[in-house]
Scaffold this motif. Sequence first.
Motif, PDB file in Angstrom:
ATOM      1  N   LYS A 260       0.798  -1.118   0.053  1.00 25.29           N
ATOM      2  CA  LYS A 260      -0.156  -0.023  -0.103  1.00 25.29           C
ATOM      3  C   LYS A 260       0.878   1.161  -0.037  1.00 25.29           C
ATOM      4  N   LYS A 261       1.976   1.143   0.645  1.00 23.19           N
ATOM      5  CA  LYS A 261       2.790   2.529   0.871  1.00 23.19           C
ATOM      6  C   LYS A 261       3.750   2.619  -0.458  1.00 23.19           C
ATOM      7  N   SER A 262       3.919   1.471  -0.885  1.00 23.09           N
ATOM      8  CA  SER A 262       4.759   1.638  -2.067  1.00 23.09           C
ATOM      9  C   SER A 262       3.927   1.571  -3.485  1.00 23.09           C
ATOM     10  N   ALA A 263       2.734   1.910  -3.424  1.00 28.15           N
ATOM     11  CA  ALA A 263       1.872   1.693  -4.608  1.00 28.15           C
ATOM     12  C   ALA A 263       1.947   2.973  -5.312  1.00 28.15           C
ATOM     13  N   GLN A 264       2.241   3.048  -6.677  1.00 28.67           N
ATOM     14  CA  GLN A 264       2.398   4.110  -7.466  1.00 28.67           C
ATOM     15  C   GLN A 264       1.103   4.844  -7.667  1.00 28.67           C
ATOM     16  N   PRO A 265       1.159   6.271  -7.376  1.00 23.60           N
ATOM     17  CA  PRO A 265      -0.258   6.780  -7.468  1.00 23.60           C
ATOM     18  C   PRO A 265      -0.814   6.889  -8.596  1.00 23.60           C
ATOM     19  N   LYS A 266      -2.043   6.653  -9.208  1.00 20.27           N
ATOM     20  CA  LYS A 266      -2.600   6.758 -10.298  1.00 20.27           C
ATOM     21  C   LYS A 266      -3.138   7.967 -10.877  1.00 20.27           C
ATOM     22  N   SER A 267      -2.579   8.456 -12.149  1.00 26.44           N
ATOM     23  CA  SER A 267      -2.828   9.681 -12.758  1.00 26.44           C
ATOM     24  C   SER A 267      -4.424   9.789 -13.248  1.00 26.44           C
ATOM     25  N   ALA A 268      -4.814  10.762 -12.781  1.00 23.30           N
ATOM     26  CA  ALA A 268      -6.189  11.173 -13.266  1.00 23.30           C
ATOM     27  C   ALA A 268      -6.186  11.738 -14.562  1.00 23.30           C
ATOM     28  N   CYS A 269      -5.219  12.572 -15.016  1.00 22.11           N
ATOM     29  CA  CYS A 269      -5.302  13.084 -16.403  1.00 22.11           C
ATOM     30  C   CYS A 269      -4.355  12.281 -17.217  1.00 22.11           C
ATOM     31  N   GLY A 270      -3.221  11.604 -16.924  1.00 24.48           N
ATOM     32  CA  GLY A 270      -2.407  10.794 -17.741  1.00 24.48           C
ATOM     33  C   GLY A 270      -1.247  11.871 -18.148  1.00 24.48           C
ATOM     34  N   ASN A 271      -1.093  13.102 -17.754  1.00 20.96           N
ATOM     35  CA  ASN A 271      -0.155  13.871 -18.280  1.00 20.96           C
ATOM     36  C   ASN A 271       1.054  14.082 -17.424  1.00 20.96           C
ATOM     37  N   CYS A 272       0.859  13.373 -16.043  1.00 25.27           N
ATOM     38  CA  CYS A 272       1.947  13.565 -15.077  1.00 25.27           C
ATOM     39  C   CYS A 272       3.278  13.666 -15.543  1.00 25.27           C
ATOM     40  N   TYR A 273       3.559  12.688 -16.339  1.00 27.74           N
ATOM     41  CA  TYR A 273       4.964  12.383 -16.913  1.00 27.74           C
ATOM     42  C   TYR A 273       5.356  13.535 -17.581  1.00 27.74           C
ATOM     43  N   LEU A 274       4.626  14.355 -18.315  1.00 27.00           N
ATOM     44  CA  LEU A 274       5.102  15.357 -19.242  1.00 27.00           C
ATOM     45  C   LEU A 274       6.035  16.609 -18.599  1.00 27.00           C
ATOM     46  N   GLY A 275       5.389  16.915 -17.343  1.00 29.40           N
ATOM     47  CA  GLY A 275       6.178  18.058 -16.533  1.00 29.40           C
ATOM     48  C   GLY A 275       4.991  18.915 -15.912  1.00 29.40           C
ATOM     49  N   ASP A 276       5.525  20.031 -15.507  1.00 33.19           N
ATOM     50  CA  ASP A 276       4.694  20.982 -14.682  1.00 33.19           C
ATOM     51  C   ASP A 276       3.770  21.446 -15.644  1.00 33.19           C
ATOM     52  N   ALA A 277       3.878  21.827 -16.843  1.00 35.24           N
ATOM     53  CA  ALA A 277       3.176  22.379 -17.691  1.00 35.24           C
ATOM     54  C   ALA A 277       1.958  21.763 -18.036  1.00 35.24           C
ATOM     55  N   PHE A 278       1.836  20.480 -17.868  1.00 31.12           N
ATOM     56  CA  PHE A 278       0.756  19.702 -18.289  1.00 31.12           C
ATOM     57  C   PHE A 278      -0.098  19.153 -16.929  1.00 31.12           C
ATOM     58  N   ARG A 279       0.381  19.379 -15.997  1.00 27.46           N
ATOM     59  CA  ARG A 279      -0.099  18.803 -14.625  1.00 27.46           C
ATOM     60  C   ARG A 279      -0.843  19.565 -13.948  1.00 27.46           C
ATOM     61  N   CYS A 280      -1.674  18.755 -13.260  1.00 30.66           N
ATOM     62  CA  CYS A 280      -2.999  19.661 -12.449  1.00 30.66           C
ATOM     63  C   CYS A 280      -2.774  20.215 -11.347  1.00 30.66           C
ATOM     64  N   ALA A 281      -3.392  21.243 -10.795  1.00 30.35           N
ATOM     65  CA  ALA A 281      -2.997  21.901  -9.556  1.00 30.35           C
ATOM     66  C   ALA A 281      -2.692  21.118  -8.519  1.00 30.35           C
TER      67      ALA A 281
END
Length: 307
Positions: A260-281
């Motif tokens: 549970k602790k090591s589980a990777q958070p699931k992206s809601a938008c799918g753009n998290c890996y692109l950088g801050d310009a594409f990430r949610c607030a």
Amino acid sequence: MGEYGVAPGQRVAIIWDSSSPVEALKDLVDKIQALVGAGNRVSVENVNQLSQSAHKESGFDVILSGMVPGSTAQHSAEVLAEIARILKPGGCVLLKELVVTESGNNRIKTADKLLTALTLSGLVEVKELQKEALTPEEAQSVREHLGYQSHDLFIVQIEGKKPNFEVGSSSQLKLSFAKKHGASEKPPVDPATAKLWTLSANDMNDEEMDLLDPDELLDSEDLKKPDPSSLRAPSCKEMGKKKACKNCTCGLAEELEQEKKSAQPKSACGNCYLGDAFRCASCPYRGMPAFKPGEKILLKENQLHDA
């Protein structure tokens, strides 16, 4: 004890039916009166009127039913119950009835069914005394009064007794309340038995005493070190459980907590890996450089809470 089991001074009831010849009934009454002696000790009652009679409970020592020669009386369950009621405790019933050899007739019972009916009425020591074939006169009486004509008819004579107690009577039980050994108290030990199973120091040093070496009781298989995996109890996971037990000791609870602790958070938008310009607030990856899709990123505890 005289004929019919009657003794002087006893009260006797004679039960007859409409098929009983009058002269034969009178002869039987005279004979019983001579046996019991003077006094109003003999009562004569019709079998169909017995249940409506005013006889008191436990009033007769002996009851003779169907004993009049030529009688074809049939005793119903109600008649047998009334006979048991008016009979004294320990009293005797002498009964004659017409029976058939095989069941199938609704009006006439077999001998076995008659014995059972007497037992169910409350009598004990019920037994068949004799069985005899019908005389021509008796066969004629059966045809006239019962309308039954067959060659499988017999007359049985049966005896029964009433138990030596009244119906509904009670008796005080004698119970023993002697002191018993409590659960904490040890039962007494026989000294001879204790001595038999006790070894003293002299016995241990006695050359004639043959003692077994406990090591000789072990074979090579017993001396092998067991495989640790064989000693481990099966885990919850191995038993097919998806959740750990409340008091888990097999390690499944810790394993699930670590996952549970090591589980990777699931992206809601799918753009998290692109950088801050594409990430949610509220993206937990804000402030971190871009990464490849599927790459494992370790987040700090405060980042997860803030998210």
